[in-house]
Write a protein that holds these residues in place. Structure first.
Motif, PDB file in Angstrom:
ATOM      1  N   LYS A  15       0.836  -1.199   0.000  1.00 58.14           N
ATOM      2  CA  LYS A  15       0.000   0.000   0.000  1.00 58.14           C
ATOM      3  C   LYS A  15       0.876   1.257   0.000  1.00 58.14           C
ATOM      4  O   LYS A  15       0.627   2.225  -0.723  1.00 58.14           O
ATOM      5  CB  LYS A  15      -0.910  -0.007   1.232  1.00 58.14           C
ATOM      6  CG  LYS A  15      -2.099   0.921   1.078  1.00 58.14           C
ATOM      7  CD  LYS A  15      -2.994   0.870   2.306  1.00 58.14           C
ATOM      8  CE  LYS A  15      -3.866   2.103   2.328  1.00 58.14           C
ATOM      9  NZ  LYS A  15      -4.230   2.483   3.678  1.00 58.14           N
ATOM     10  N   ALA A  16       1.971   1.207   0.811  1.00 58.72           N
ATOM     11  CA  ALA A  16       2.871   2.363   0.890  1.00 58.72           C
ATOM     12  C   ALA A  16       3.593   2.591  -0.435  1.00 58.72           C
ATOM     13  O   ALA A  16       3.818   3.724  -0.856  1.00 58.72           O
ATOM     14  CB  ALA A  16       3.878   2.161   2.013  1.00 58.72           C
ATOM     15  N   VAL A  17       3.965   1.495  -1.099  1.00 57.73           N
ATOM     16  CA  VAL A  17       4.629   1.631  -2.404  1.00 57.73           C
ATOM     17  C   VAL A  17       3.626   2.116  -3.444  1.00 57.73           C
ATOM     18  O   VAL A  17       3.981   2.842  -4.379  1.00 57.73           O
ATOM     19  CB  VAL A  17       5.252   0.278  -2.825  1.00 57.73           C
ATOM     20  CG1 VAL A  17       5.755   0.335  -4.238  1.00 57.73           C
ATOM     21  CG2 VAL A  17       6.383  -0.100  -1.888  1.00 57.73           C
ATOM     22  N   GLY A  18       2.363   1.734  -3.269  1.00 60.63           N
ATOM     23  CA  GLY A  18       1.341   2.138  -4.221  1.00 60.63           C
ATOM     24  C   GLY A  18       1.144   1.160  -5.346  1.00 60.63           C
ATOM     25  O   GLY A  18       0.724   1.517  -6.433  1.00 60.63           O
ATOM     26  N   GLY A  45      10.740 -22.324   1.695  1.00 59.93           N
ATOM     27  CA  GLY A  45      10.917 -22.739   3.084  1.00 59.93           C
ATOM     28  C   GLY A  45      10.331 -21.711   4.038  1.00 59.93           C
ATOM     29  O   GLY A  45       9.185 -21.308   3.896  1.00 59.93           O
ATOM     30  N   ASP A  46      11.181 -21.221   4.940  1.00 59.54           N
ATOM     31  CA  ASP A  46      10.732 -20.237   5.916  1.00 59.54           C
ATOM     32  C   ASP A  46      10.752 -18.823   5.375  1.00 59.54           C
ATOM     33  O   ASP A  46      10.321 -17.889   6.026  1.00 59.54           O
ATOM     34  CB  ASP A  46      11.652 -20.281   7.160  1.00 59.54           C
ATOM     35  CG  ASP A  46      11.227 -21.431   8.068  1.00 59.54           C
ATOM     36  OD1 ASP A  46      10.138 -21.985   7.801  1.00 59.54           O
ATOM     37  OD2 ASP A  46      11.986 -21.741   8.992  1.00 59.54           O
ATOM     38  N   THR A  47      11.302 -18.671   4.181  1.00 57.33           N
ATOM     39  CA  THR A  47      11.495 -17.327   3.631  1.00 57.33           C
ATOM     40  C   THR A  47      10.434 -17.031   2.584  1.00 57.33           C
ATOM     41  O   THR A  47      10.123 -17.871   1.753  1.00 57.33           O
ATOM     42  CB  THR A  47      12.885 -17.202   2.994  1.00 57.33           C
ATOM     43  OG1 THR A  47      13.832 -17.762   3.879  1.00 57.33           O
ATOM     44  CG2 THR A  47      13.217 -15.757   2.698  1.00 57.33           C
ATOM     45  N   ARG A  48       9.896 -15.800   2.665  1.00 57.28           N
ATOM     46  CA  ARG A  48       8.918 -15.367   1.672  1.00 57.28           C
ATOM     47  C   ARG A  48       9.490 -14.125   0.986  1.00 57.28           C
ATOM     48  O   ARG A  48       9.921 -13.180   1.635  1.00 57.28           O
ATOM     49  CB  ARG A  48       7.602 -15.035   2.369  1.00 57.28           C
ATOM     50  CG  ARG A  48       6.523 -14.567   1.405  1.00 57.28           C
ATOM     51  CD  ARG A  48       5.200 -14.428   2.154  1.00 57.28           C
ATOM     52  NE  ARG A  48       4.217 -13.712   1.364  1.00 57.28           N
ATOM     53  CZ  ARG A  48       3.499 -14.255   0.388  1.00 57.28           C
ATOM     54  NH1 ARG A  48       3.676 -15.520   0.065  1.00 57.28           N
ATOM     55  NH2 ARG A  48       2.617 -13.530  -0.276  1.00 57.28           N
ATOM     56  N   TYR A  49       9.504 -14.169  -0.359  1.00 55.08           N
ATOM     57  CA  TYR A  49      10.010 -13.034  -1.131  1.00 55.08           C
ATOM     58  C   TYR A  49       8.845 -12.323  -1.785  1.00 55.08           C
ATOM     59  O   TYR A  49       7.891 -12.961  -2.244  1.00 55.08           O
ATOM     60  CB  TYR A  49      10.955 -13.500  -2.241  1.00 55.08           C
ATOM     61  CG  TYR A  49      12.210 -14.143  -1.741  1.00 55.08           C
ATOM     62  CD1 TYR A  49      13.263 -13.360  -1.250  1.00 55.08           C
ATOM     63  CD2 TYR A  49      12.369 -15.528  -1.786  1.00 55.08           C
ATOM     64  CE1 TYR A  49      14.418 -13.956  -0.810  1.00 55.08           C
ATOM     65  CE2 TYR A  49      13.532 -16.121  -1.352  1.00 55.08           C
ATOM     66  CZ  TYR A  49      14.554 -15.337  -0.859  1.00 55.08           C
ATOM     67  OH  TYR A  49      15.708 -15.905  -0.437  1.00 55.08           O
ATOM     68  N   LEU A  50       8.950 -10.999  -1.845  1.00 56.86           N
ATOM     69  CA  LEU A  50       7.941 -10.211  -2.553  1.00 56.86           C
ATOM     70  C   LEU A  50       8.666  -9.149  -3.370  1.00 56.86           C
ATOM     71  O   LEU A  50       9.637  -8.540  -2.902  1.00 56.86           O
ATOM     72  CB  LEU A  50       7.009  -9.564  -1.539  1.00 56.86           C
ATOM     73  CG  LEU A  50       5.832  -8.799  -2.131  1.00 56.86           C
ATOM     74  CD1 LEU A  50       4.609  -9.010  -1.272  1.00 56.86           C
ATOM     75  CD2 LEU A  50       6.122  -7.320  -2.238  1.00 56.86           C
ATOM     76  N   PHE A  51       8.216  -8.969  -4.600  1.00 59.22           N
ATOM     77  CA  PHE A  51       8.891  -8.027  -5.480  1.00 59.22           C
ATOM     78  C   PHE A  51       7.865  -7.251  -6.294  1.00 59.22           C
ATOM     79  O   PHE A  51       6.877  -7.826  -6.781  1.00 59.22           O
ATOM     80  CB  PHE A  51       9.834  -8.780  -6.418  1.00 59.22           C
ATOM     81  CG  PHE A  51      10.423  -7.917  -7.497  1.00 59.22           C
ATOM     82  CD1 PHE A  51      11.397  -6.976  -7.202  1.00 59.22           C
ATOM     83  CD2 PHE A  51      10.006  -8.050  -8.813  1.00 59.22           C
ATOM     84  CE1 PHE A  51      11.946  -6.193  -8.202  1.00 59.22           C
ATOM     85  CE2 PHE A  51      10.548  -7.264  -9.807  1.00 59.22           C
ATOM     86  CZ  PHE A  51      11.519  -6.336  -9.504  1.00 59.22           C
ATOM     87  N   THR A  52       8.088  -5.948  -6.421  1.00 58.25           N
ATOM     88  CA  THR A  52       7.230  -5.156  -7.300  1.00 58.25           C
ATOM     89  C   THR A  52       8.064  -4.053  -7.912  1.00 58.25           C
ATOM     90  O   THR A  52       9.125  -3.684  -7.386  1.00 58.25           O
ATOM     91  CB  THR A  52       6.018  -4.590  -6.546  1.00 58.25           C
ATOM     92  OG1 THR A  52       5.170  -3.930  -7.485  1.00 58.25           O
ATOM     93  CG2 THR A  52       6.425  -3.598  -5.470  1.00 58.25           C
ATOM     94  N   GLU A  53       7.606  -3.551  -9.066  1.00 53.92           N
ATOM     95  CA  GLU A  53       8.403  -2.525  -9.753  1.00 53.92           C
ATOM     96  C   GLU A  53       7.499  -1.508 -10.426  1.00 53.92           C
ATOM     97  O   GLU A  53       6.316  -1.759 -10.649  1.00 53.92           O
ATOM     98  CB  GLU A  53       9.347  -3.165 -10.772  1.00 53.92           C
ATOM     99  CG  GLU A  53       8.656  -4.051 -11.787  1.00 53.92           C
ATOM    100  CD  GLU A  53       9.632  -4.869 -12.620  1.00 53.92           C
ATOM    101  OE1 GLU A  53      10.785  -4.459 -12.743  1.00 53.92           O
ATOM    102  OE2 GLU A  53       9.221  -5.914 -13.162  1.00 53.92           O
ATOM    103  N   LEU A  76       9.051   6.019   2.741  1.00 54.05           N
ATOM    104  CA  LEU A  76       8.469   4.679   2.800  1.00 54.05           C
ATOM    105  C   LEU A  76       8.867   3.972   4.092  1.00 54.05           C
ATOM    106  O   LEU A  76       8.034   3.400   4.807  1.00 54.05           O
ATOM    107  CB  LEU A  76       8.942   3.871   1.575  1.00 54.05           C
ATOM    108  CG  LEU A  76       8.550   2.408   1.520  1.00 54.05           C
ATOM    109  CD1 LEU A  76       7.063   2.272   1.252  1.00 54.05           C
ATOM    110  CD2 LEU A  76       9.331   1.663   0.454  1.00 54.05           C
ATOM    111  N   LEU A  77      10.194   4.052   4.403  1.00 58.78           N
ATOM    112  CA  LEU A  77      10.682   3.364   5.595  1.00 58.78           C
ATOM    113  C   LEU A  77      10.098   3.981   6.858  1.00 58.78           C
ATOM    114  O   LEU A  77       9.783   3.272   7.821  1.00 58.78           O
ATOM    115  CB  LEU A  77      12.216   3.406   5.633  1.00 58.78           C
ATOM    116  CG  LEU A  77      12.888   2.637   4.482  1.00 58.78           C
ATOM    117  CD1 LEU A  77      14.394   2.796   4.526  1.00 58.78           C
ATOM    118  CD2 LEU A  77      12.516   1.159   4.517  1.00 58.78           C
TER     119      LEU A  77
END
Lengths: 472, 478
Positions: free
Chosen positions: A151-154, A165-173, A458-459
């Motif tokens: 939402k913050a990135v828009g 596994g235990d790691t979840r990746y998310l990517f947007t551009e 954003l941060l």
């Protein structure tokens, strides 16, 4: 080489055709080659600026042949410095540059296309090291943080995720197609190169002169080595009238020619051409480019009549008498600007038995002669009509539309490359004992300062969420 | 247009005064490092800028009146409505060389104000104001400022966008060069290499201005002579028979300048050799023989500029060779005048400013570095300026091609001015590619941007300096 035999590399034989192709391809892929070729072409342009390109080889050779240094003349002749831009080596370097552009695109474009279509969503350790804008968080609720991030990135809808596994990746551009801008510019350059090559090879750039009232079909062009040659256009260009408008000081304001194109004895086109308004026929474009008076062919128009009666107009050359029976008028000289009163003509009046007198008649003051001089006849100077030869530039410019399309695509590409900016945002969530270890990263290819501000904001937003703690 | 009456020239005088005052307050800021001086300087420059905007607007109005009057007299009609407006507005205030120089200074100050205020880069103003004042000086001192109706080829709407983009594009290129030079200083590039660059520039300019080897064979520096605008003949152009009747200016020896230039060249070459051998050393300040050689070369360039200027201003007598004096020249006495020589002087002056800056940097590097922002910001600002220049020069090339297509029947003719613009564009293309692929971020790309300034000078002023054959852009030359 210390590679193990287990790796399935098929080592090519040392001198196979494939290796040669590969070497050639690699040579043309190199961006060092681009810089080298552009530098050579720049140097060529400088030579073309310093050496007068409008002179023929013979005219240059006259100077160079007498030089005590024969190598200068030989170099001049071999490298065609009299016509650098149409020389063999300039063409070779432009062709090499075109090959270079194509090879670079073949090499890079598919990879970038693949990356645009199917980006790798993982924020790996290697990638993380290369990214400047990043932060780590300790988060209680992972999925909620993910939603807040998007939402913050828009870009809430268009994210790619991957669970390992235990790691979840998310990517947007954002603005990912901006990366194609460079290739649009390169495509445009290729179009411009090929269009202008077509113009050079199949085009014609010449001049045709047509005297008012006459017709002509022979144009003069400039051929190899600057030599002039005559070309039959295949149709007659007839000039019925040429009009020159001048400012008061005699400088040209505007000029135009009424043209008729005659082919096989039939009138095909009729048009008035002006500077910036050409005529097109049969692949040729006819531009009004210059004019030149035909010497000794000037007519003075004088309106003459008894005072208070209608006047009749006589057009004669200067020095030629107008005989009205009792009185004879002879226009002597045309004065383009008499004091500041405009154009005028000096006229001699001869009455039998009297000494001749001379006086001045003005163009801009029609009634002055009648009111002031009070002679047997009143005169008004209506202007002088010179016969002109109109100078028409004849052009055949095949490929011009390709070149202009190239310009359009080039600006679209430049807009994409310079004003849009491809921005990428990564999120990596790792399940920990009492919550999630989260890394946020962002990278931009352009406008770094603006992007840094965007990332800071954003941060800050993410930091303000409940249950989120930013790590130092 | 008289000097005493109120006109656009009045505004341009105010502008010049404003920029001049801004330059001095800027120097005060550099010396005292009080921000109030800097703010005052920016205010003065902005005031001059606004006066210039008003002046340009007024000049557009004046040009419109001239066009309408000329048109009405020629046609014998009175213009009304849209037709009146079309004629009135067709003559923008950037259509002869005087106006181009005024407009150039306007573009430069615009770019430098953006650098100062938006990017907070100090010292750019010093160079920007100096170059802008040089352009204004070139305009006001010497070139015919009267408004004449436009020739038919210029009666086109392309002139608006074509000229505006060339002026702003070349200004951005100039800014990129200045910022890159500052970057090199801040990035602690070896002072020996800076001196090397300064001396190489001196050798190049002295060699070109001495007409190459002619300087050594005759021992003379030849100034150009031409007619001044009052119609009084202080110089002359002659038809050169072997050139097929082209008009070429006469060149005559300006007394005392030639030997100084030869000496300057020799000292510069000696300095080049000295610094080349020590190019990998990184001294704290310039020292030793190299320092003497650099300062010697700088002193000689100062002397060359001073003597050439003195000859022009004092009207030193010209000694024409006997064979021309009898036949080709009208009867004398012949004297030097600044209007025959202005482009040469401008080039010497730019060289002098550059060498002077390098001298100051080489003698007190830390004081200069303290004034400059972070090297990374400078590099980035230069990169942005190059992108703007690259884009706008592309606009210049394309609008030029379209205009030429409709006016001259060919979209590209390799005319020196066209080729010049293409070369400038290619230099910036090299910059962008080298930066991307060689990883030439920083020093090497900064060197290309600095070199780009000289390519702009060649492409923009080379025609006026008589380096190239005249082309179709000759109505833009003085």
């Amino acid at each position: 080489m210390t590679t193990t035999t287990a790796t399935p590399t098929t080592a090519a034989p040392a001198f196979s055709l494939a290796a040669v192709y590969d070497a050639i391809f690699r040579f043309f892929c190199s961006l060092r080659l681009t810089v080298l070729l552009t530098t050579v072409l720049t140097a060529g342009c400088f030579v073309g600026m310093f050496v007068d390109q409008t002179k023929t080889f013979e005219e240059h050779a006259k100077v160079w042949m007498n030089s005590p240094y024969q190598w200068k003349y030989r170099m001049f002749a071999a490298l065609e410095f009299h016509d650098v831009f149409h020389s063999w080596w300039f063409a070779v370097f432009i062709l090499l540059l075109a090959l270079n552009l194509v090879a670079c695109s073949i090499e890079r474009l598919p990879k970038i296309w693949l990356d645009i279509q199917h980006a790798d969503p993982r924020l790996t350790a290697v990638r993380e090291r290369g990214v400047r804008n990043k932060a780590q968080f300790r988060v209680g609720d992972g999925p909620a943080f993910e939603t807040a991030f998007l939402k913050a990135v828009g870009r809430s809808a268009k994210a790619v995720t991957l669970d390992e596994g235990d790691t979840r990746y998310l990517f947007t551009e954002k603005q990912k197609y901006a990366r194609l801008g460079v290739y649009a510019v390169h495509t445009a350059l290729l179009l411009i190169m090929f269009g202008s090559m077509a113009t050079t090879i199949y085009g014609f750039d010449g001049q045709i002169g047509v005297v008012e009232g006459e017709q002509n079909r022979w144009a003069f062009g400039r051929g190899p080595a600057g030599l002039r040659y005559r070309k039959d256009l295949g149709f007659w260009v007839k000039c019925t009238d040429f009009r020159l408008k001048q400012f008061v000081d005699g400088a040209p304001m505007d000029f135009e020619s009424d043209l008729i194109i005659i082919k096989n004895g039939r009138e095909m086109v009729k048009k008035t051409i002006q500077v910036n308004d050409p005529l097109e026929f049969d692949g040729y474009t006819l531009y009004q480019s210059s004019y030149q008076p035909v010497p000794g062919d000037e007519k003075v128009s004088l309106a003459i009549g008894k005072p208070g009666q209608p006047k009749t107009t006589h057009a004669v050359s200067p020095g030629q008498p107008i005989n009205l029976g009792d009185v004879t008028y002879v226009p002597l000289e045309i004065i383009p600007q008499y004091a500041s009163l405009g154009a005028a003509v000096r006229v001699q009046q001869v009455i039998q038995g009297q000494a001749p007198t001379s006086f001045v008649v003005f163009r801009d003051y029609p009634d002055l002669d009648e009111q002031v001089r009070r002679g047997p006849y009143a005169l008004h100077y209506k202007g002088a009509d010179k016969t002109y030869m109109t100078g028409i530039a004849v052009g055949v410019v095949p490929g011009v539309s390709v070149v202009f399309w190239g310009f359009t695509i080039m600006f679209i590409g430049m807009y994409m490359a310079f004003f849009m900016s491809h921005r990428r945002y990564w999120l990596r969530l790792q399940k920990a004992k009492d919550g999630w270890e989260v890394t946020v990263a962002g990278a931009s290819r352009r406008h770094q300062l603006a992007f840094e501000e965007e990332m800071d904001a954003l941060l800050k937003t993410l930091e303000g969420l409940p249950g989120v703690r930013r790590k130092a | 247009m008289g000097q005493s009456t109120f006109s656009s020239m009045t505004f341009f005088n105010v502008t010049a005064a404003g920029y001049f005052a801004a330059l001095f307050t800027y120097l005060a800021n550099v010396v005292t490092r009080r921000p109030s001086w800097r703010h005052l300087s920016i205010l003065l420059a902005a005031g001059g800028f606004l006066a210039q905007a008003a002046g340009l607007t007024l000049r557009w109005y004046e040009s419109g009146l001239v066009e309408v009057a000329a048109y009405e007299r020629a046609e014998g009609t009175v213009l009304t409505g849209m037709h009146w407006f079309a004629i009135f507005a067709q003559h923008p205030p950037w259509s002869n060389l005087y106006e181009i120089m005024v407009f150039m200074s306007y573009g430069l100050v615009l770019v430098l104000l953006v650098c100062e205020v938006k990017f907070n880069i100090q010292l750019v103003g010093l160079f920007g104001l100096t170059i802008a004042l040089t352009a204004l000086g070139l305009a006001s001192l010497t070139i015919d400022p009267t408004i004449k109706p436009l020739v038919p080829a210029l009666q086109s709407w392309w002139i608006m966008i074509h000229v505006i983009s060339s002026v702003v594009g070349y200004s951005a290129g100039t800014a990129a060069a200045v910022i890159s030079l500052l970057f090199l200083v801040k990035d602690r590039v070896s002072l020996n290499r800076m001196a090397l660059g300064g001396l190489a520039t001196a050798v190049g300019v002295l060699f070109v201005q001495g007409r190459g080897l002619t300087l050594f064979t005759t021992g003379e520096y030849r100034a150009r002579l031409m007619r001044n605008m009052a119609g009084e003949w202080i110089g002359v152009v002659r038809p050169v028979a072997e050139m097929g009747g082209d008009m070429k200016p006469f060149y005559f020896a300006s007394p005392g300048v030639g030997p100084l230039m030869i000496l300057g060249l020799l000292v510069s070459v000696a300095g080049l050799a000295w610094f080349w051998m020590r190019r990998n050393e990184e001294p704290e300040v310039l020292a030793g023989v190299g320092r003497q050689l650099y300062l010697g070369a700088f002193g000689l360039v100062t002397a060359v500029l001073g003597v050439a200027l003195y000859n022009d201003l004092s009207g030193a007598p010209v000694m024409p060779p006997a064979e021309v004096a009898g036949s080709l020249l009208p009867a004398g006495p012949w004297r030097f005048h600044i209007s025959g020589n202005q482009w040469d002087l401008a080039l010497f002056f730019i060289l002098w400013v550059g060498m002077g800056f390098v001298a100051v940097t080489a003698l007190a590097p830390e004081s200069v570095r303290r004034l400059l922002p972070d090297a990374r910001n400078l590099d980035r600002a230069a990169y942005n300026a190059v992108m703007v220049a690259f884009l706008l020069v592309a606009v210049v090339l394309v609008t030029g091609a379209l205009w030429a297509h409709y006016a001259w029947g060919r979209y590209w003719g390799w005319d020196p001015k066209e080729t010049g613009a293409l070369v400038i564009w290619m230099v910036y293309a090299i910059y962008l590619h080298a930066r991307m692929t060689y990883g030439w971020v920083g020093r090497p790309s900064a060197a290309i941007a600095v070199a780009g300034f000289f390519v702009i000078l060649a492409g923009f002023l080379g025609v006026n300096l008589g380096w190239f054959a005249d082309g179709l852009h000759s109505y833009g030359s003085g």
